[in-house]
Scaffold this motif. Structure first.
Motif, PDB file in Angstrom:
ATOM      1  N   GLY A   1       0.810  -1.205   0.000  1.00 52.56           N
ATOM      2  CA  GLY A   1       0.000   0.000   0.000  1.00 52.56           C
ATOM      3  C   GLY A   1       0.848   1.262   0.000  1.00 52.56           C
ATOM      4  N   ASP A   2       1.969   1.189   0.691  1.00 48.52           N
ATOM      5  CA  ASP A   2       2.875   2.343   0.772  1.00 48.52           C
ATOM      6  C   ASP A   2       4.206   1.979   0.126  1.00 48.52           C
ATOM      7  OD1 ASP A   2       4.133   4.716   1.397  1.00 48.52           O
ATOM      8  OD2 ASP A   2       4.452   4.218   3.509  1.00 48.52           O
ATOM      9  N   LYS A   3       4.197   1.820  -1.181  1.00 48.18           N
ATOM     10  CA  LYS A   3       5.389   1.332  -1.878  1.00 48.18           C
ATOM     11  C   LYS A   3       6.542   2.319  -1.861  1.00 48.18           C
ATOM     12  CE  LYS A   3       2.895  -1.794  -4.949  1.00 48.18           C
ATOM     13  NZ  LYS A   3       2.480  -2.114  -6.343  1.00 48.18           N
TER      14      LYS A   3
ATOM     15  N   ASP B   1       6.407   6.739   2.022  1.00 49.58           N
ATOM     16  CA  ASP B   1       6.194   8.104   2.522  1.00 49.58           C
ATOM     17  C   ASP B   1       5.204   8.167   3.675  1.00 49.58           C
ATOM     18  OD1 ASP B   1       3.825   7.594   1.201  1.00 49.58           O
ATOM     19  OD2 ASP B   1       3.743   9.554   0.196  1.00 49.58           O
ATOM     20  N   GLY B   2       4.695   7.013   4.112  1.00 45.99           N
ATOM     21  CA  GLY B   2       3.767   6.979   5.232  1.00 45.99           C
ATOM     22  C   GLY B   2       2.311   6.971   4.840  1.00 45.99           C
ATOM     23  N   PHE B   3       2.006   7.159   3.554  1.00 45.11           N
ATOM     24  CA  PHE B   3       0.630   7.169   3.075  1.00 45.11           C
ATOM     25  C   PHE B   3       0.385   5.981   2.145  1.00 45.11           C
ATOM     26  CE2 PHE B   3       1.293  11.931   3.526  1.00 45.11           C
ATOM     27  CZ  PHE B   3       0.621  12.007   4.744  1.00 45.11           C
ATOM     28  N   VAL B   4      -0.853   5.487   2.162  1.00 43.73           N
ATOM     29  CA  VAL B   4      -1.248   4.386   1.279  1.00 43.73           C
ATOM     30  C   VAL B   4      -1.776   4.972  -0.027  1.00 43.73           C
ATOM     31  CG1 VAL B   4      -2.888   2.498   0.956  1.00 43.73           C
ATOM     32  CG2 VAL B   4      -1.697   2.768   3.148  1.00 43.73           C
ATOM     33  N   GLU B   5      -1.195   4.526  -1.145  1.00 43.45           N
ATOM     34  CA  GLU B   5      -1.569   5.028  -2.463  1.00 43.45           C
ATOM     35  C   GLU B   5      -2.046   3.865  -3.344  1.00 43.45           C
ATOM     36  OE1 GLU B   5       2.210   7.319  -1.108  1.00 43.45           O
ATOM     37  OE2 GLU B   5       1.851   5.211  -1.645  1.00 43.45           O
TER      38      GLU B   5
ATOM     39  N   ALA C   1      -6.426  13.981 -11.439  1.00 38.79           N
ATOM     40  CA  ALA C   1      -5.230  13.607 -10.683  1.00 38.79           C
ATOM     41  C   ALA C   1      -4.582  12.389 -11.329  1.00 38.79           C
ATOM     42  CB  ALA C   1      -5.602  13.312  -9.237  1.00 38.79           C
ATOM     43  N   VAL C   2      -3.270  12.335 -11.299  1.00 43.10           N
ATOM     44  CA  VAL C   2      -2.521  11.244 -11.924  1.00 43.10           C
ATOM     45  C   VAL C   2      -1.973  10.326 -10.834  1.00 43.10           C
ATOM     46  CG1 VAL C   2      -0.555  10.663 -13.391  1.00 43.10           C
ATOM     47  CG2 VAL C   2      -1.919  12.704 -13.883  1.00 43.10           C
ATOM     48  N   PRO C   3      -2.210   9.011 -10.922  1.00 41.13           N
ATOM     49  CA  PRO C   3      -1.688   8.064  -9.932  1.00 41.13           C
ATOM     50  C   PRO C   3      -0.168   7.985  -9.984  1.00 41.13           C
ATOM     51  CG  PRO C   3      -3.487   7.115 -11.217  1.00 41.13           C
ATOM     52  CD  PRO C   3      -3.063   8.370 -11.925  1.00 41.13           C
ATOM     53  N   PRO C   4       0.453   7.482  -8.905  1.00 42.82           N
ATOM     54  CA  PRO C   4      -0.157   6.981  -7.684  1.00 42.82           C
ATOM     55  C   PRO C   4      -0.862   8.086  -6.879  1.00 42.82           C
ATOM     56  CG  PRO C   4       2.107   6.196  -7.894  1.00 42.82           C
ATOM     57  CD  PRO C   4       1.923   7.276  -8.914  1.00 42.82           C
ATOM     58  N   ILE C   5      -2.025   7.751  -6.333  1.00 38.70           N
ATOM     59  CA  ILE C   5      -2.865   8.706  -5.619  1.00 38.70           C
ATOM     60  C   ILE C   5      -3.071   8.224  -4.191  1.00 38.70           C
ATOM     61  CG2 ILE C   5      -5.206   9.645  -5.466  1.00 38.70           C
ATOM     62  CD1 ILE C   5      -5.291   9.587  -8.550  1.00 38.70           C
TER      63      ILE C   5
ATOM     64  N   LEU D   1      -3.305  13.319  -2.471  1.00 38.94           N
ATOM     65  CA  LEU D   1      -1.995  13.723  -2.988  1.00 38.94           C
ATOM     66  C   LEU D   1      -1.766  12.939  -4.273  1.00 38.94           C
ATOM     67  CD1 LEU D   1       0.220  13.616   0.252  1.00 38.94           C
ATOM     68  CD2 LEU D   1      -1.152  15.516  -0.639  1.00 38.94           C
ATOM     69  N   ASP D   2      -1.264  13.617  -5.307  1.00 38.38           N
ATOM     70  CA  ASP D   2      -1.092  12.951  -6.592  1.00 38.38           C
ATOM     71  C   ASP D   2       0.300  12.352  -6.735  1.00 38.38           C
ATOM     72  OD1 ASP D   2       0.635  15.044  -7.168  1.00 38.38           O
ATOM     73  OD2 ASP D   2      -0.396  15.646  -9.009  1.00 38.38           O
ATOM     74  N   ARG D   3       0.630  11.965  -7.950  1.00 32.09           N
ATOM     75  CA  ARG D   3       1.907  11.310  -8.233  1.00 32.09           C
ATOM     76  C   ARG D   3       3.099  12.126  -7.757  1.00 32.09           C
ATOM     77  NH1 ARG D   3       2.782  10.800 -14.487  1.00 32.09           N
ATOM     78  NH2 ARG D   3       2.668  13.066 -14.201  1.00 32.09           N
TER      79      ARG D   3
END
Length: 726
Positions: free
Chosen positions: A395-397, A400-404, A433-437, A496-498
């Motif tokens: 999830g957080d590849k 950065d601490g967030f799951v995208e 918005a462009v992934p990863p999101i 948050l976007d890519r």
């Protein structure tokens, strides 16, 4: 709901359609009862359309609809008449069709002759079966053509079909009919003021043979297996009486709809789960089934347990870019019998969901509080820990601490949160918005997931794991409020976007962050104000996207529409931060909308202002009934009651803030721990009359998870900088 890309949106069913459902079978028809091939209608069993045409004519005339009344979710009565050949308006021939859906359909046809003369009738039923996959019908892209054979055997018509090495079939039982290649025909003479009737049965074939007892006729008491199943459901659900009879009726309709959306795990017939919604999503969905289970916990916690157990068995184990499966990941959807080339991911199970995995942990935490045996919960903990590992490793590849999310193949879902339409996540100017999101509400679910598993760890005596997850939760909350908050706008970025840019559209997603407790106290008033602003609040509910945003469209799926479940979560979040009047306003608006929609909230409705339209404007392809929409009235009322439990703490809580217009409330037979409770709310004062042994009633709110986690680990945290805050 179920996701779609630009080329996979559902087409409209048309005005006045009737949808009947039972388990994973459903039937969509016109108000006359006819199924016509030019519409996306039919009888569907295991995701295959086994009837694509079911058209009844009398003396060559199609039937004129008079009324269609649903008796139960699986049974309807259609009233029609036969047009007169001489052009006069009133016809003496009335045709009634009583249809019941099971694993197939049973239909009783009755012709009543209200004239003084005998009438000769040629009753003809045109029958066709195209065996199209559900996705082919839903998206109006039927491509396969099956090689068919039709044969009669006594009173039965058998249609068998072959495509490549796949065989399917359907059997129509029509006692007394002449079986032709195109139609079933009866030649009858109806006496004056008399009637004629027959019963037709349609069942699927399995591998070219007719299975026994696929569709059972009513027993001697007139109750079919579906009736008995419904009786069992009604007997176990709470009995609710309210001073406001309209809300009471809405609640009963919610119970009925939720009951009709229950499906059985084929591998565990005793395990019941919640299907996402009719007509196109009568199957298990990770996100939808989990949210519906969470929202209906006070009605039947066993639905949540069955959903968790079924999802756990199908939890990801390998990396598969085609289906987007990854170790520990919770699935997005299951399809029963859809061709691989048509289903998402090309397989029967598709995993393209970023939020189902943390929601699995959220619901497990809730189930643990509602009094199931410790051993039952313990069996699910390894799956919970694999879900945590997915959050960390997949999830957080980027760490950065967030799951995208970002789809793993070109045919997967572009967006993989609950707003999973292709254009559902956009900037204030309308740019996509462009992934990863990294979605704001997904971080909220992850926050609750950490706290839920931390609390279970502390209860089991695993202090180190509890401490680790408590710290993760605290760090996530701090980081989220730093990086998602937009001080110049006064609200959170939807994502948050890519490039880690704040996706600055004003969207409803941030209301889920209130529900989770992820919002800093000083920011909550600004969020509440923005959610209830004229740009966001339509009068019927909070819009998915503010009307001053570039992508706003009140008749879109996710960019300005109103979703009941979204609003119920927002209302619960507002209550959490003390915004009672705002939550009451949302709840009342939604219940008003339900009253104007025959007591049923659809999946969504358009975001037009209530000042402009006196009734909520329907969205053409909205599912109805739909699981989390059906549970919305339940969740709204229980949230306003502050009704919650923690059997491990031996208590349950209430702190009612019902609007006066709702009247007094009386509840009997509500599930709690291993027993049932009865309670009354009069003038906002609760009283409890029955409760399970060992349970204690508390007037007030249940302690939040963050508070419980902090208390459980307090003695271990003085030297830890990032201990959770209350």
């Amino acid at each position: 709901m179920a996701g779609w890309n630009a080329d996979t949106a559902a087409g409209p069913l048309g005005a006045g359609t009737i949808t009947l459902l039972e388990g994973s079978s459903f039937c969509i028809s016109l108000q006359s009862g006819d199924i016509q091939p030019e519409h996306p209608h039919g009888l569907f069993v295991r995701d295959t359309r086994i009837l694509s045409c079911w058209q009844l004519t009398i003396n060559g005339y199609p039937l004129e609809p008079l009324a269609a009344e649903m008796k139960e979710p699986y049974r309807a009565l259609f009233a029609t008449r036969v047009p007169r050949s001489d052009g006069y308006a009133d016809s003496p021939l009335i045709v009634e069709r009583l249809r019941e859906v099971g694993v197939g359909i049973q239909e009783q046809v009755r012709i009543g002759n209200y004239s003084l003369d005998r009438v000769d009738c040629v009753v003809s039923l045109r029958v066709e079966a195209d065996f199209a996959d559900l996705f082919e019908v839903k998206e109006a892209r039927i491509q396969r053509r099956w090689d068919q054979t039709r044969q009669s055997d006594g009173d039965a018509l058998t249609i068998q079909a072959v495509w490549q090495d796949v065989r399917k079939g359907v059997v129509v039982q029509a006692p007394g009919a002449d079986i032709g290649q195109e139609a079933l025909t009866y030649r009858v003479s109806v006496p004056p003021h008399g009637e004629w009737s027959t019963t037709l049965t349609v069942t699927p074939m399995a591998e070219g043979t007719n299975p026994e007892a696929m569709f059972v006729h009513p027993d001697e008491d007139g109750l079919s297996p579906r009736d008995l199943r419904r009786q069992e459901w009604v007997a176990k659900t709470p009995v609710v009486q309210m001073g406001n009879l309209s809300i009471e009726r809405i609640g009963r309709r919610s119970y009925d709809d939720l009951g009709s959306l229950r499906i059985e795990d084929p591998n565990h017939p005793d395990r019941v789960v919640v299907a996402a919604g009719a007509p196109w999503f009568m199957t298990l969905f990770g996100r939808d089934s989990l949210w519906a289970s969470e929202m209906s916990m006070p009605v039947d916690p066993s639905l949540a347990l069955g959903t968790l157990q079924t999802l756990a068995e199908r939890q990801g184990t390998v990396v598969d870019p085609l289906s987007e499966e990854e170790p520990g990941k919770i699935l997005h959807e299951v399809r029963l019998d859809v061709s691989s080339g048509l289903s998402l991911g090309g397989k029967s199970v598709y995993y393209g969901s970023v939020d189902a995995t943390p929601l699995f942990l959220v619901v497990l935490g809730s189930v643990g509080r509602w009094g199931f045996a410790k051993e039952t919960i313990a069996d699910l903990l390894p799956h919970a820990d694999r879900a945590l590992a997915w959050i960390r490793d997949y999830g957080d590849k980027d760490g950065d601490g967030f799951v995208e999310y970002e789809r793993l193949n070109p045919n997967g879902l572009v967006n993989q949160g609950w707003k999973d339409s292709w254009d559902g996540i956009n900037f204030a100017d309308g740019a996509l918005a462009v992934p990863p999101i990294a979605l704001c509400e997904v971080q909220a679910y992850v926050y609750v997931a950490y706290l839920s598993r931390a609390w279970m760890a502390y209860q089991a005596g695993d202090g180190p794991l509890g401490n680790e997850l408590a710290i993760r939760a605290s760090q996530l909350k701090e980081q989220f409020n730093e990086q998602f908050w937009m001080p110049d706008r006064g609200y959170y970025a939807v994502a948050l976007d890519r490039d880690k840019r704040q996706v600055d559209a004003c969207a409803s997603n941030m209301g889920h962050c209130l529900w989770a407790g992820l919002v800093d106290e000083d920011k909550a008033p600004l969020i509440a104000e923005r959610l209830m602003s004229p740009e966001m609040f339509s009068g019927w509910g909070v819009r998915t996207l503010a009307s001053d945003m570039g992508a706003y469209n009140p008749a879109s799926y996710h960019n300005g529409s109103v979703w009941p479940h979204d609003n119920a979560i927002i209302a619960a979040g507002l209550l959490r931060y003390g915004f009672v009047e705002e939550a009451q306003r949302i709840a009342t608006a939604l219940l008003d909308a339900a009253e104007l929609s025959d007591g049923r909230l659809p999946e969504l409705f358009c975001g037009f202002s209530r000042e402009r339209y006196a009734r909520p404007v329907p969205y053409p392809t909205a599912c109805s009934p739909q699981a989390w929409a059906a549970t919305t009235p339940i969740f709204l009322v229980t949230s306003l009651l502050g009704f919650d439990a923690d059997a491990s703490q031996g208590g349950f809580w209430m702190d009612p803030v019902l609007p006066k217009s709702y009247g007094d409330l009386h509840v009997r037979n509500a599930p709690m721990a291993a027993g049932r409770i009865s309670l009354d709310i009069e003038d906002s004062i609760p009283s409890v009359h029955e409760m399970p042994e060992g349970m204690v009633f508390h007037r007030g709110r249940r302690p939040w998870l963050a508070e419980l986690v902090q208390q459980a680990g307090r003695e271990k945290w003085p030297n830890i900088r990032n201990a959770p805050a209350e």
